[in-house]
Design a protein around this motif. Sequence first.
Motif, short mmCIF file in Angstrom:
data_model
loop_
_atom_site.label_atom_id
_atom_site.label_comp_id
_atom_site.label_asym_id
_atom_site.label_seq_id
_atom_site.Cartn_x
_atom_site.Cartn_y
_atom_site.Cartn_z
N ARG A 29 0.85 -1.18 0.00
CA ARG A 29 0.00 0.00 0.00
C ARG A 29 0.89 1.23 0.00
N GLN A 31 0.31 4.27 0.20
CA GLN A 31 -0.06 5.28 1.19
C GLN A 31 0.51 4.98 2.58
N ASP A 32 0.99 3.76 2.80
CA ASP A 32 1.61 3.43 4.09
C ASP A 32 3.07 3.88 4.17
N CYS A 33 3.63 4.28 3.05
CA CYS A 33 5.03 4.72 3.02
C CYS A 33 5.12 6.19 3.41
N GLU A 34 6.21 6.54 4.07
CA GLU A 34 6.39 7.92 4.52
C GLU A 34 6.89 8.84 3.42
N ALA A 39 8.09 4.52 -1.25
CA ALA A 39 6.99 3.96 -2.04
C ALA A 39 7.51 3.34 -3.33
N THR A 51 9.76 -8.03 -0.73
CA THR A 51 9.46 -6.85 0.09
C THR A 51 10.63 -5.89 0.03
#
Length: 138
Positions: A29, A31-34, A39, A51
């Motif tokens: 996702r 949007q979970d990355c800072e 991302a 991963t």
Amino acid sequence: MKYYTENPNTLTMGSDGATPLFQQERVFRPQDCETLPEAILGAVAHYYGTTGVELVQPGRDEPRATQRLTAAYLIKKVAKLSNTKLALLLQRGHASTVSHLMPSVERKVASGKISQEDIIRLNSIIGEISKNWDHECD
């Protein structure tokens, strides 16, 4: 290519494996990355069926090393990250390590060792991710 962000279970691995990735197997996702570089790293890792953590682990084994180089190339190209910050993200220690990587990446892309098809597909995926991303450039 909205298929990636709207329907992640249609994403398939790159040219080194044609097995479909299903959402329940590996979830990425953006949007979970800072940050945008994180991302991009996550998107490249997901594309290759791994991963971000596995991608930056030490080692020169194939195909992981080539996948890591692909991520470095795209992060540098899209996010315009400095060598120092890219070295930190890829856990490579020093900026000079990354500066030596970039000519190697460009040679591998030119020679076809890094698939041009993968670069095109990843650029499209990353384009969707970065379209609405607020990020700072160096």
